[in-house]
Enzyme design. Structure first.
Site, PDB file in Angstrom:
ATOM      1  N   PHE A 147      21.221  -6.005 -69.813  1.00 16.11           N
ATOM      2  CA  PHE A 147      21.112  -5.259 -71.068  1.00 16.11           C
ATOM      3  C   PHE A 147      19.724  -4.676 -71.288  1.00 16.11           C
ATOM      4  O   PHE A 147      19.558  -3.721 -72.035  1.00 16.11           O
ATOM      5  CB  PHE A 147      21.473  -6.164 -72.264  1.00 16.11           C
ATOM      6  CG  PHE A 147      20.355  -7.080 -72.701  1.00 16.11           C
ATOM      7  CD1 PHE A 147      19.354  -6.614 -73.556  1.00 16.11           C
ATOM      8  CD2 PHE A 147      20.265  -8.385 -72.235  1.00 16.11           C
ATOM      9  CE1 PHE A 147      18.300  -7.452 -73.941  1.00 16.11           C
ATOM     10  CE2 PHE A 147      19.218  -9.218 -72.615  1.00 16.11           C
ATOM     11  CZ  PHE A 147      18.238  -8.750 -73.471  1.00 16.11           C
ATOM     12  N   LYS A 171      28.684  -1.182 -63.181  1.00 21.16           N
ATOM     13  CA  LYS A 171      29.235  -2.119 -64.176  1.00 21.16           C
ATOM     14  C   LYS A 171      28.045  -2.510 -65.061  1.00 21.16           C
ATOM     15  O   LYS A 171      27.285  -3.404 -64.749  1.00 21.16           O
ATOM     16  CB  LYS A 171      29.815  -3.348 -63.470  1.00 21.16           C
ATOM     17  CG  LYS A 171      30.910  -4.080 -64.227  1.00 21.16           C
ATOM     18  CD  LYS A 171      30.530  -4.556 -65.609  1.00 21.16           C
ATOM     19  CE  LYS A 171      29.619  -5.758 -65.627  1.00 21.16           C
ATOM     20  NZ  LYS A 171      29.080  -6.078 -66.974  1.00 21.16           N
ATOM     21  N   GLU A 174      27.694  -5.315 -71.097  1.00 21.01           N
ATOM     22  CA  GLU A 174      28.625  -5.043 -72.205  1.00 21.01           C
ATOM     23  C   GLU A 174      27.883  -4.955 -73.533  1.00 21.01           C
ATOM     24  O   GLU A 174      28.451  -4.533 -74.542  1.00 21.01           O
ATOM     25  CB  GLU A 174      29.761  -6.077 -72.250  1.00 21.01           C
ATOM     26  CG  GLU A 174      29.356  -7.536 -72.285  1.00 21.01           C
ATOM     27  CD  GLU A 174      29.048  -8.149 -70.913  1.00 21.01           C
ATOM     28  OE1 GLU A 174      28.281  -7.541 -70.128  1.00 21.01           O
ATOM     29  OE2 GLU A 174      29.543  -9.253 -70.635  1.00 21.01           O
ATOM     30  N   SER A 224      20.124 -12.336 -64.952  1.00 17.78           N
ATOM     31  CA  SER A 224      19.519 -13.675 -65.002  1.00 17.78           C
ATOM     32  C   SER A 224      19.714 -14.394 -63.657  1.00 17.78           C
ATOM     33  O   SER A 224      20.641 -14.074 -62.899  1.00 17.78           O
ATOM     34  CB  SER A 224      20.157 -14.467 -66.132  1.00 17.78           C
ATOM     35  OG  SER A 224      21.553 -14.548 -65.925  1.00 17.78           O
ATOM     36  N   CYS A 279      11.799  -8.041 -67.724  1.00 21.49           N
ATOM     37  CA  CYS A 279      11.642  -9.007 -66.627  1.00 21.49           C
ATOM     38  C   CYS A 279      10.197  -9.041 -66.142  1.00 21.49           C
ATOM     39  O   CYS A 279       9.803  -9.957 -65.441  1.00 21.49           O
ATOM     40  CB  CYS A 279      12.555  -8.641 -65.477  1.00 21.49           C
ATOM     41  SG  CYS A 279      12.159  -7.046 -64.792  1.00 21.49           S
ATOM     42  N   GLU A 383      12.696 -19.248 -68.863  1.00 22.52           N
ATOM     43  CA  GLU A 383      12.502 -17.865 -69.303  1.00 22.52           C
ATOM     44  C   GLU A 383      13.015 -17.747 -70.738  1.00 22.52           C
ATOM     45  O   GLU A 383      14.188 -17.988 -71.003  1.00 22.52           O
ATOM     46  CB  GLU A 383      13.297 -16.925 -68.387  1.00 22.52           C
ATOM     47  CG  GLU A 383      13.119 -15.463 -68.743  1.00 22.52           C
ATOM     48  CD  GLU A 383      13.962 -14.540 -67.869  1.00 22.52           C
ATOM     49  OE1 GLU A 383      15.118 -14.877 -67.579  1.00 22.52           O
ATOM     50  OE2 GLU A 383      13.451 -13.469 -67.490  1.00 22.52           O
TER      51      GLU A 383
HETATM   52  P1  NAD Z   1      22.949 -11.496 -67.433  1.00 20.78           P
HETATM   53  O1  NAD Z   1      22.746 -12.234 -66.164  1.00 20.78           O
HETATM   54  O2  NAD Z   1      23.540 -12.216 -68.577  1.00 20.78           O
HETATM   55  O3  NAD Z   1      23.901 -10.212 -67.196  1.00 20.78           O
HETATM   56  C1  NAD Z   1      23.670  -9.298 -66.170  1.00 20.78           C
HETATM   57  C2  NAD Z   1      24.991  -8.679 -65.729  1.00 20.78           C
HETATM   58  O4  NAD Z   1      25.827  -9.705 -65.202  1.00 20.78           O
HETATM   59  C3  NAD Z   1      25.755  -8.015 -66.852  1.00 20.78           C
HETATM   60  O5  NAD Z   1      26.328  -6.825 -66.377  1.00 20.78           O
HETATM   61  C4  NAD Z   1      26.821  -9.035 -67.204  1.00 20.78           C
HETATM   62  O6  NAD Z   1      27.997  -8.439 -67.698  1.00 20.78           O
HETATM   63  C5  NAD Z   1      27.071  -9.729 -65.889  1.00 20.78           C
HETATM   64  N1  NAD Z   1      27.485 -11.130 -66.053  1.00 20.78           N
HETATM   65  C6  NAD Z   1      27.072 -11.993 -67.013  1.00 20.78           C
HETATM   66  N2  NAD Z   1      27.651 -13.195 -66.843  1.00 20.78           N
HETATM   67  C7  NAD Z   1      28.444 -13.102 -65.759  1.00 20.78           C
HETATM   68  C8  NAD Z   1      29.282 -14.018 -65.071  1.00 20.78           C
HETATM   69  N3  NAD Z   1      29.437 -15.274 -65.471  1.00 20.78           N
HETATM   70  N4  NAD Z   1      29.936 -13.584 -63.970  1.00 20.78           N
HETATM   71  C9  NAD Z   1      29.791 -12.322 -63.539  1.00 20.78           C
HETATM   72  N5  NAD Z   1      29.015 -11.401 -64.155  1.00 20.78           N
HETATM   73  C10 NAD Z   1      28.333 -11.783 -65.242  1.00 20.78           C
HETATM   74  O7  NAD Z   1      21.535 -10.857 -67.824  1.00 20.78           O
HETATM   75  P2  NAD Z   1      21.127 -10.109 -69.177  1.00 20.78           P
HETATM   76  O8  NAD Z   1      21.018 -11.098 -70.266  1.00 20.78           O
HETATM   77  O9  NAD Z   1      21.953  -8.913 -69.372  1.00 20.78           O
HETATM   78  O10 NAD Z   1      19.644  -9.597 -68.776  1.00 20.78           O
HETATM   79  C11 NAD Z   1      18.496 -10.380 -68.922  1.00 20.78           C
HETATM   80  C12 NAD Z   1      18.117 -11.060 -67.624  1.00 20.78           C
HETATM   81  O11 NAD Z   1      17.933 -10.085 -66.604  1.00 20.78           O
HETATM   82  C13 NAD Z   1      16.795 -11.801 -67.718  1.00 20.78           C
HETATM   83  O12 NAD Z   1      16.920 -13.025 -67.040  1.00 20.78           O
HETATM   84  C14 NAD Z   1      15.806 -10.887 -66.997  1.00 20.78           C
HETATM   85  O13 NAD Z   1      14.697 -11.525 -66.431  1.00 20.78           O
HETATM   86  C15 NAD Z   1      16.696 -10.330 -65.928  1.00 20.78           C
HETATM   87  N6  NAD Z   1      16.148  -9.094 -65.388  1.00 20.78           N
HETATM   88  C16 NAD Z   1      15.552  -9.155 -64.177  1.00 20.78           C
HETATM   89  C17 NAD Z   1      14.987  -8.019 -63.637  1.00 20.78           C
HETATM   90  C18 NAD Z   1      14.322  -8.066 -62.302  1.00 20.78           C
HETATM   91  O14 NAD Z   1      13.976  -7.017 -61.813  1.00 20.78           O
HETATM   92  N7  NAD Z   1      14.130  -9.207 -61.689  1.00 20.78           N
HETATM   93  C19 NAD Z   1      15.037  -6.807 -64.351  1.00 20.78           C
HETATM   94  C20 NAD Z   1      15.660  -6.774 -65.595  1.00 20.78           C
HETATM   95  C21 NAD Z   1      16.221  -7.945 -66.099  1.00 20.78           C
END
Ligand code: NAD
Length: 498
Positions: A147, A171, A174, A224, A279, A383
């Protein structure tokens, strides 16, 4: 309702389950997003596989011309796009424009694909034998994105995937699905053939279909760490190429010779910009020596009194920090503040007491500052992903390096110093993927690659830059000989080039 974008058009399925979309500045529901079924995802992938047959044959120059046009259209519409991001994410519009600009830099990089995808050639590797390698596209590639950068992170992926001749399924998160649909529309307007870029909205069901579907060749993920690890393991198990970027805890080391006003200015943006939901946000300042720490927390506490917190859009005098993305996330971050206090850290500025936190219906939290944070505390280990900065005190650079190297994450880090030797020692010894020397957020430019170490990245290749081109292509090496008829022989030994 925000639905999918398939074959060059918006498609919604009224029977699909939905999730609510919020405006974080209002704390109100503003729409619904479709959660696509496995079948809808499968259909989108099959469509993209069909589009690959023609798109992969279009010349690289013509592919890059479409991307040039897409960049122009994005820039022409940047106000509308930044507003859309702000209304679903919460970040201030100027920050949303920064995100769009950084994403468009990858588009600019991808426009150079005729040069980047040339492959290699060697003449006369043997007598009258030449060798050349082709960097061929993979097929259908997918991006699963978080997000916090709903436009930039997809643009780390799809411009290079498309430029190299692949078709793409995005994808998105959401939580803020609308910008992905606008980008899809602008790609179509730029001349991208139908089916080459598709958006599938959804959650775990559509992600699992992407991971298991044999028509998907490669998966790029950002999010994450637990989900990144899951995506990497499952995608690899199904034979896909996977790059999965995870979470972070980024430290900034402040040396005794650093200019404290400069450091404070840098930290304000790096820790509190985008409400800490980056991040690459700095969430830990490691002060070398008590004198540095005392001066730093004094200046940061002062600055926090005047930081402007409020809605990211619709204000004449622009705010510096917007709300958090959802109420659940706001509560989670507040929970960390309570935990830090209970664990014995000194809570110097408590964002929960900020006026806007108390009075607004939006998901606001003022900037928060902890001093005397120690290694075993949860606010250090985990985090937080919110506007919470932890200050830690160490006695030497060696102690700072050991502390950072011991953390499970290794995304970004920085050092502020005037000492060249100290910065060299730091960048040599540190176990982190992206390092800043007097640069608080060292996000590499599009033509370099972005990625962390340790549990911040699963897979060998980073995003964009040369790693990005490598990720979205596979090598085919062709060895050619045009012998004279008189030279034809049968060789039963391993061929060697004489
Ligand atoms: P998230 O892991 O909750 O979601 C990321 C994606 O995975 C979304 O599209 C979501 O729909 C999907 N997803 C979530 N749960 C799932 C599951 N159980 N099974 C399959 N798909 C699933 O992350 P977020 O809260 O949207 O974003 C924040 C996180 O992203 C933080 O941890 C941040 O550090 C990380 N991030 C990392 C970088 C990097 O370059 N390392 C960059 C941006 C964000």
């Amino acid at each position: 309702m925000i639905g999918n974008y398939i074959n060059g058009a918006r498609v919604t399925d009224d029977s699909a389950p939905t999730a609510e979309i919020f405006d974080p500045a209002l704390g109100a529901v503003t729409g619904q997003v479709q959660l696509s079924s496995a079948q809808a995802t499968r259909d989108a992938i099959a469509n993209a596989a069909k589009a690959f047959e023609t798109w992969s044959k279009i010349t690289p120059l013509n592919r890059s011309r479409i991307l040039f046009k897409f960049k122009d259209l994005m820039e022409a519409n940047i106000d509308e796009l930044a507003n859309l991001i702000s209304r679903e994410h919460g970040k201030v519009e100027s920050d949303a424009k920064g995100e769009l600009t950084r994403g468009l830099e990858v588009v600019e990089f991808a426009c150079g694909i005729p040069h980047l995808q040339k492959g290699e050639h060697s003449r006369n590797v043997g007598r009258n034998v030449d060798s050349h390698s082709l960097m061929t596209p993979l097929g259908v590639c997918a991006g699963i994105t978080p997000f916090n950068f709903p436009a930039m992170v997809p643009m780390w992926m799809f411009p290079i995937a498309l430029a190299t001749g692949n078709t793409f399924i995005l994808k998105p998160s959401e939580k803020n699905p609308s910008i992905s649909i606008r980008m899809a529309e602008l790609l179509t307007q730029a001349g991208l053939p139908d089916g080459v870029f598709n958006v599938v909205q959804g959650g775990k069901e559509s992600v699992d279909e992407i991971l298991e579907n044999c028509q998907v060749e490669a998966v790029s993920f950002v999010g994450s760490t637990p989900i990144a690890e899951y995506i990497y393991q499952k995608g690899s198990q199904y034979g896909k190429r996977v790059q999965a970027l995870g979470g972070a805890k980024n430290h900034m080391v402040v040396m005794p010779d650093a200019d404290i006003s400069q450091v404070t200015g840098a930290l304000m943006g790096a820790a509190y910009g985008s409400a800490g939901e980056r991040c690459m946000a700095i969430s830990v300042a490691v002060a070398v020596g008590d004198e540095v720490a005392d001066a730093l927390v004094a200046q940061l506490s002062d600055e926090l009194q005047t930081m402007k917190v409020g809605p990211g859009y619709g204000v004449s005098e622009e705010n510096e920090m917007g709300p958090l993305v959802t109420e659940a996330h706001l509560e989670k971050v507040k929970g960390y503040i309570a935990a830090g206090k209970a664990e014995g850290a000194t809570l110097l500025v408590d964002g929960r007491e900020h006026d806007v936190t108390k009075t607004s219906s939006g998901y606001f939290l003022g900037g928060t500052l902890f001093d005397h944070v120690s290694k075993e505390m949860s606010i250090y280990q985990e985090e937080i992903f919110g506007p919470v900065l932890c200050v830690m005190r160490v006695k030497s650079l060696d102690e700072a390096i050991a502390l950072i190297n011991d953390h499970e994450f290794g995304n970004g880090t920085s050092i502020f110093t005037q000492n060249g030797m100290a910065s060299r020692e730091f960048s040599d010894q540190i176990q982190v993927g992206m390092v800043g020397i007097n640069v608080p957020i060292p996000v590499p430019m599009a033509f370099h690659s972005f990625g962390g170490w340790k549990r911040s990245l699963f897979g060998p290749l980073h995003m964009h830059g040369s790693d990005g081109v490598r990720f979205f292509t596979r090598m085919k090496t062709i060895t050619t000989r045009w012998p004279h008829v008189s030279q034809v022989t049968s060789d039963f030994i391993m061929p060697t080039m004489k």
